[in-house]
Motif scaffolding. Structure first.
Motif, PDB file in Angstrom:
ATOM      1  N   CYS A 223      -8.209   4.669  11.108  1.00  0.00           N
ATOM      2  CA  CYS A 223      -9.232   5.721  11.221  1.00  0.00           C
ATOM      3  C   CYS A 223     -10.486   5.399  10.440  1.00  0.00           C
ATOM      4  CB  CYS A 223      -8.693   7.040  10.686  1.00  0.00           C
ATOM      5  SG  CYS A 223      -7.227   7.563  11.500  1.00  0.00           S
TER       6      CYS A 223
ATOM      7  N   ARG B 184       2.360   8.396   1.596  1.00  0.00           N
ATOM      8  CA  ARG B 184       1.183   9.086   1.089  1.00  0.00           C
ATOM      9  C   ARG B 184       1.406  10.604   1.057  1.00  0.00           C
ATOM     10  NH1 ARG B 184      -4.494   7.090   3.129  1.00  0.00           N
ATOM     11  NH2 ARG B 184      -4.396   8.377   4.979  1.00  0.00           N
TER      12      ARG B 184
ATOM     13  N   GLU C 122      -5.708  14.898   8.512  1.00  0.00           N
ATOM     14  CA  GLU C 122      -6.511  13.669   8.422  1.00  0.00           C
ATOM     15  C   GLU C 122      -6.643  13.164   9.852  1.00  0.00           C
ATOM     16  OE1 GLU C 122      -7.383  10.149   8.737  1.00  0.00           O
ATOM     17  OE2 GLU C 122      -5.599   9.564   7.587  1.00  0.00           O
TER      18      GLU C 122
ATOM     19  N   ARG D 133      -8.149  -5.016  10.162  1.00  0.00           N
ATOM     20  CA  ARG D 133      -6.911  -4.517   9.547  1.00  0.00           C
ATOM     21  C   ARG D 133      -6.126  -3.737  10.611  1.00  0.00           C
ATOM     22  NH1 ARG D 133      -7.166   0.514   5.926  1.00  0.00           N
ATOM     23  NH2 ARG D 133      -5.171   0.614   4.831  1.00  0.00           N
TER      24      ARG D 133
ATOM     25  N   SER E 277      -9.663   2.841   0.945  1.00  0.00           N
ATOM     26  CA  SER E 277      -8.318   3.425   0.883  1.00  0.00           C
ATOM     27  C   SER E 277      -7.625   2.939  -0.381  1.00  0.00           C
ATOM     28  CB  SER E 277      -7.500   2.973   2.094  1.00  0.00           C
ATOM     29  OG  SER E 277      -8.248   3.137   3.264  1.00  0.00           O
TER      30      SER E 277
ATOM     31  N   TYR F 260       0.853  -1.204   0.000  1.00  0.00           N
ATOM     32  CA  TYR F 260       0.000   0.000   0.000  1.00  0.00           C
ATOM     33  C   TYR F 260       0.885   1.250   0.000  1.00  0.00           C
ATOM     34  CZ  TYR F 260      -3.677   3.122   1.988  1.00  0.00           C
ATOM     35  OH  TYR F 260      -4.569   4.139   2.244  1.00  0.00           O
TER      36      TYR F 260
ATOM     37  N   ASN G 274       0.046   4.119  13.431  1.00  0.00           N
ATOM     38  CA  ASN G 274      -0.775   2.988  12.974  1.00  0.00           C
ATOM     39  C   ASN G 274      -0.448   2.531  11.557  1.00  0.00           C
ATOM     40  OD1 ASN G 274      -1.996   5.279  11.908  1.00  0.00           O
ATOM     41  ND2 ASN G 274      -4.052   4.442  12.022  1.00  0.00           N
TER      42      ASN G 274
HETATM   43  C1  SIN Z   1      -5.474   5.895   8.881  1.00  0.00           C
HETATM   44  O1  SIN Z   1      -5.946   5.090   9.654  1.00  0.00           O
HETATM   45  O2  SIN Z   1      -5.086   6.995   9.263  1.00  0.00           O
HETATM   46  C2  SIN Z   1      -5.303   5.604   7.402  1.00  0.00           C
HETATM   47  C3  SIN Z   1      -6.083   4.463   6.957  1.00  0.00           C
HETATM   48  C4  SIN Z   1      -5.874   4.129   5.503  1.00  0.00           C
HETATM   49  O3  SIN Z   1      -5.088   4.749   4.788  1.00  0.00           O
HETATM   50  O4  SIN Z   1      -6.523   3.209   5.053  1.00  0.00           O
END
Ligand code: SIN
Length: 521
Positions: A318, A192, A284, A312, A477, A138, A184
């Motif tokens: 989030c 990203r 975010e 996951r 995502s 990812y 996390n």
């Molecule tokens: C996050 O939990 O901040 C990101 C989750 C994701 O990119 O899927």
């Protein structure tokens, strides 16, 4: 080895075995990408103070460290910002094609070192290897996506209101970017942000989470190999000085943009600080995702999405389904199926084993939080379907896969981001009722809806007050799609077409005196 029993009655009957502390450390030390130094101006460095802080890995049964990192402070972050500012002067003028090539090379290196990166991530974060490998894929995908975006950076042109004037807009890099990332997703939250910034021509100063700095540092090693010029990427590690380092990043004149992923509370503080120099921000923040299952839903899709989304990263995301709303007609069947599927597919075990799918939480505090939320829900009428109780000899950071049914909105869990492998199920009767319940939250990141009625799917997707809605899928995502929230989940979009724009300004260039003839009507 350290053996920790799962709950054989309510769990899936598999004992969880965590890695031996010494084994984690011994493995990490042998990895060429593992480093315990920070990275400023292309140099691997200690803190000016020579102080360091300890990092506790997945195997913190007795809270012993797996390594340390420089405890940097204000002078170090100021030096990182100066280095980024110097690098920006020339990096902003590099050709987009050169930046694209660099990002692709970095992507290829990530693929080459996939297992090594996943091992580092596994030990510092507590994800099982399977989940860690998924995160590396990812994370790398953002480098690949933004390599393409580097060359697709458009402005526009138009006729002005003043006769004889024409203007164009040009996308330019915003400048030095301050990046603050959570534990996390120790790898994906770095790529990203930084891939978008580099694609745009920005330089960055990153403060990774104190719990998980090693993945960020390993990525910097690969960026170096890919040929990223010195000073373009700087990493400042700290634990005790998080507030003062964050304050310098958010108030320094040379930092033009703050990109933050983390809690809503910290986001509010950073925004307040960043307002002193009016920085561009993208935040975010936390979520409280509703996961709505209507009577006519395809149950196999519901399960696929729920198991993937809920467990996951042990539920520490989030966008994890936080309130699972199930319509009355399918409620009992849903619960039976969900229990069976969870028992079959969510397997605690040694983190290194390929078939382990449930790892650890980040700290013992995260376990206490879940314990309290589950107790509160039970005291107000929720029933435990699965799990709900830790074995007395479980690791301090382990919480079993848990399902609670008959949840109601007066329970603390309904207003709290669970951040753990606890699935909470609410019964509903009507569409209007569930939309109202789902939107009763100050945050709005992701939401999910399962139905085979296309009209209802669209209605619900548009009515949910969230930044992203999944229809018949639990995965929203994707580097190709914009990621971000509304309400107190923040603002700004990462990935997708808008991802690069977050690191750019649109400069308007107006040209006058063109002497264009105007014919009267
Ligand atoms: C996050 O939990 O901040 C990101 C989750 C994701 O990119 O899927």
């Amino acid at each position: 080895m350290l053996f920790i029993k799962g709950n054989r009655e309510q769990g899936n009957g598999v004992s969880i075995v965590l890695a031996n502390r010494a084994q984690a450390r011994t493995t990490l030390e042998k990895l060429p990408l593992f480093t315990e130094k920070a990275y400023i101006n292309g140099k691997w460095t200690e803190a000016t103070s020579r102080k360091s802080f300890d990092i506790f890995g997945a195997d913190k049964y007795s809270h012993e460290k797996i390594g340390s990192c420089p405890e940097m402070g204000e002078e170090d972050v100021v030096s990182a910002i100066s280095s980024a500012q110097r690098a920006f002067k020339s990096f902003q003028h590099t050709h987009p094609k050169a930046r694209a090539k660099l990002l692709r090379k970095w992507y290829n290196l990530m693929m080459q070192y996939r297992n090594e990166l996943a091992t580092i991530l596994m030990y510092e974060n507590g994800r099982p290897l399977s989940g860690a490998l998924q995160e590396i894929d990812y994370a790398a995908a953002f480098l690949d996506w933004f390599a393409g975006e580097a060359e697709r950076s458009y402005g526009y042109s138009a006729q002005g209101s003043i006769p004889g004037n024409r203007f164009v807009t040009v996308a330019q890099p915003v400048g030095v970017v301050g990046i603050l990332t959570p534990w996390n997703f120790p790898s994906a939250m770095i790529t990203r942000k930084i891939a978008g910034a580099i694609a745009a021509g920005c330089s960055v100063v990153i403060k990774p989470a104190a719990e998980t700095p090693y993945s960020a540092l390993a990525l910097a090693k690969l960026a170096e190999q890919a040929g990223l010029p010195e000073g373009v990427m700087n990493i400042v590690t700290t634990n005790k000085n998080v507030s003062s380092v964050g304050k310098v990043m958010t108030t320094h004149d040379d930092v033009k943009k703050i990109s933050f992923t983390g809690s809503t509370g910290v986001g509010k503080l950073l925004m307040q600080q960043a307002s002193s120099t009016l920085k561009k921000c993208s935040f975010e923040l936390g979520g409280n995702a509703p996961y709505i299952v209507f009577d006519d839903a395809d149950l196999s899709l519901v399960m696929q999405g729920l198991l993937a989304g809920k467990f996951r990263g042990s539920g520490q995301t989030c966008v994890s389904p936080n309130r699972i709303y199930v319509q009355a007609g399918i409620y009992d069947k849903f619960i039976d199926t969900f229990k069976k599927e969870t028992q079959a597919q969510i397997r605690p075990g040694p983190l290194e084993n390929a078939d382990t799918t449930l790892g650890c939480l980040i700290t013992p505090k995260a376990v206490s939080k879940l314990t309290n939320l589950v107790a509160d829900a039970q005291s107000k009428g929720a029933k435990v379907v699965l799990g709900g109780e830790r074995a007395p000899d479980a690791a301090e950071t382990f919480y079993p896969a848990t399902i609670l049914k008959d949840m109601t909105s007066n329970m603390e869990a309904s207003n709290t981001e669970l951040f753990g492998p606890v699935a909470t199920i609410y019964r509903f009767e009507a569409e209007a009722e569930v939309i109202e319940a789902a939107n009763r939250s100050p945050v709005g990141l992701a939401g999910y809806v399962y139905t085979q009625d296309v009209a209802r799917a669209w209605r619900t997707a548009e009515a949910l007050e969230v930044g992203m809605t999944g229809i018949n899928t639990g995965i929203v995502s994707d580097p190709y799609a914009p990621f971000g929230g509304i309400k107190q989940s923040g603002f700004g979009r990462e990935g997708g077409r808008h991802g690069i724009e977050e690191f750019q300004i649109q400069k308007t260039i107006t040209m006058g005196g063109l002497g264009m003839p105007l014919t009267p009507l």
